[in-house]
Write an enzyme that holds these catalytic residues in place. Structure first.
Site, PDB file in Angstrom:
ATOM      1  N   HIS A 157     -20.112  -4.381  11.801  1.00 52.14           N
ATOM      2  CA  HIS A 157     -20.911  -4.147  13.199  1.00 52.14           C
ATOM      3  C   HIS A 157     -22.337  -4.864  12.916  1.00 52.14           C
ATOM      4  CE1 HIS A 157     -23.933  -1.236  14.687  1.00 52.14           C
ATOM      5  NE2 HIS A 157     -23.463  -1.717  15.811  1.00 52.14           N
ATOM      6  N   HIS A 201     -31.976  -6.958  17.418  1.00 46.50           N
ATOM      7  CA  HIS A 201     -31.581  -5.379  17.399  1.00 46.50           C
ATOM      8  C   HIS A 201     -32.437  -4.655  18.198  1.00 46.50           C
ATOM      9  CE1 HIS A 201     -30.415  -1.599  15.324  1.00 46.50           C
ATOM     10  NE2 HIS A 201     -29.482  -1.958  16.133  1.00 46.50           N
TER      11      HIS A 201
END
Length: 466
Positions: A157, A201
């Protein structure tokens, strides 16, 4: 001298049909009886075991065979003493692919073989060691004849999010290490900033792991050294930008040479090629995008949600239910019959940014639950562990997940087994390596307790507010 059975294997392939000089053979064979009688063209890869046995389905080496033949003959199956052939004489060469993990083996010479009533004899002027240290098709010869859609692989991930002491990181080891360890799906959130795609992110001001193209360049370097592996990329298009923004990095990185383009749009689960076919074609990187894929415009960037469905996204529920969440309203029969599926097994902790900063926030910040990593990535059928989710999903659906998405894949309790052992059990094979995370290496040394994780999260939340 090479074993009789090995010579018979090579002679049976080369002597399947009388050929003129300069012929190069092609095809894939699970047994000698599968050898066609038609002419061959292109490159040929066959499997030979280290012991020289002629049962090619249990091979550990890929051999490129080329040469000339003035032979006729056939083999009824892969056992030497059942071979039937009339006087065979062949000149040929065998060359293994050169890699850092194997030695080049060149064999040249002549061999002859006759057989009668099930008794085979062979003679040779050659003597050479068999190739070693080459395991084809994502590490398992058993995968060569399996469809891409019928294998369970581990997905890292946010693969590129390897930023030390940053609470938004999801992995500890860089892309090259991930691939070496057995990760076969690279996934990650991307953002477009000044016409450049970055691995970021939430925002590039919070965590910027570099350009997406740099990640692809790393992958290309790895692919060049590992010619028998198929890798998947899952693009998280966080800004919902046009798919065309992703084509230049693919071309400029050199990845285009390896990118797979499907034969069908969409391509159903039973329409995918085998890993062996993809490796032989050289097109062994599959690229998916979650939103804004347009296969009419860019056919090699596949729309994820017409091929793959996912369990609940960014889970905070440690029971990890195996219910279908994305795409919404997908017919369960279609999901079961036509789709692959991805199990999201990355446990998150929700942080209320507003309460930490004295402000307000509509959406909580989700960060990896570091305190539970050893449980989440465990290989036991115990609450919260990856193996339990694998079994639960296999019970709920007619097959195990195609992809197991995890944070800090290298973390785990040795006695519980690694994430790769879970995938191996799903695939019905034996995992015989030692996962990188079972030694002193720690995924996030500064974040091993929930208190430390909370402290870092508060700093991170302050950055958001600022």
């Amino acid at each position: 001298m090479l074993p009789t059975s090995l010579w018979l294997l090579c002679l049976s392939v080369l002597g399947a049909r009388a050929q003129s000089t300069g012929v190069t053979y092609t095809g894939t064979f699970s047994t000698l009886s599968a050898v066609p009688t038609s002419d061959f063209t292109g490159s040929q890869y066959i499997y030979i075991t280290p012991t020289g046995q002629s049962t090619v389905s249990t091979a550990s080496s890929l051999i490129e065979v080329s040469g000339t033949s003035s032979a006729t003959g056939s083999a009824s199956n892969s056992e030497a003493n059942n071979a039937t052939a009339s006087s065979t004489s062949t000149s040929y060469s065998q060359i293994t692919r050169s890699q850092t993990t194997q030695s080049v083996l060149n064999i040249a010479g002549t061999a002859s073989s006759t057989s009668s009533n099930g008794t085979a004899t062979a003679s040779s002027t050659l003597s050479a060691a068999l190739p070693v240290n080459t395991l084809p098709c994502n590490g398992y010869p058993e995968f060569c004849n399996r469809r891409y859609s019928n294998i369970t692989e581990v997905c890292a991930h946010n693969s590129a999010f390897v930023v030390k002491n940053n609470a938004a990181s999801n992995q500890a080891l860089p892309i090259m290490d991930q691939l070496d360890d057995g990760i076969r799906m690279l996934q990650g959130e991307t953002h477009l900033v000044n016409n450049t795609v970055y691995n970021c992110h939430s925002s590039c001001s919070l965590l910027n792991a570099g350009t997406w193209q740099s990640m692809l360049e790393t992958l290309v370097s790895w692919l060049q050294r590992n010619p028998y592996d198929v890798v998947t990329i899952l693009i998280v298009n966080s800004d919902y930008v046009d798919v065309g923004n992703y084509t230049a990095p693919i071309v400029n990185s050199g990845l285009m040479e390896y990118v797979y383009e499907p034969a069908f749009v969409p391509q159903r689960r039973d329409q995918w090629p085998t890993l062996g076919e993809m490796i032989l074609s050289g097109k062994r990187v599959v690229v998916f995008m979650d939103y804004q894929a347009d296969q009419a415009t860019v056919p090699y960037i596949l729309d994820e949600f017409t091929h793959i469905w996912e369990t609940p996204f960014s889970p905070t529920n440690q029971s990890f239910p195996c219910t279908q969440e994305r795409p919404p309203n997908l017919d369960p029969k279609v999901a079961s019959n036509d789709y692959m599926y991805l199990a999201n097994h990355n446990l998150n902790t929700a942080i209320d940014i507003g309460s930490l900063t004295g402000g307000s926030s509509d959406e909580p910040l989700l960060i990896p639950n570091y305190a539970e990593l050893n449980v989440s990535n465990g290989g036991l059928n115990t609450y919260g562990q990856l193996e339990a989710m694998r079994l639960n999903c296999t019970d709920d659906w007619p097959r195990p997940p195609t992809f197991l998405l995890v944070d800090y894949y290298d973390e785990g309790i040795p006695s519980a087994g690694s994430v790769f052992e879970v995938a191996a059990r799903a695939n019905g094979v034996t995992y015989n390596k030692r996962c990188c995370g079972l030694g002193p290496q720690s995924a996030a040394p500064a974040l091993r307790s929930s208190y430390a994780a909370l402290a870092v999260a508060m700093v991170f939340a302050g950055m958001v507010a600022w």
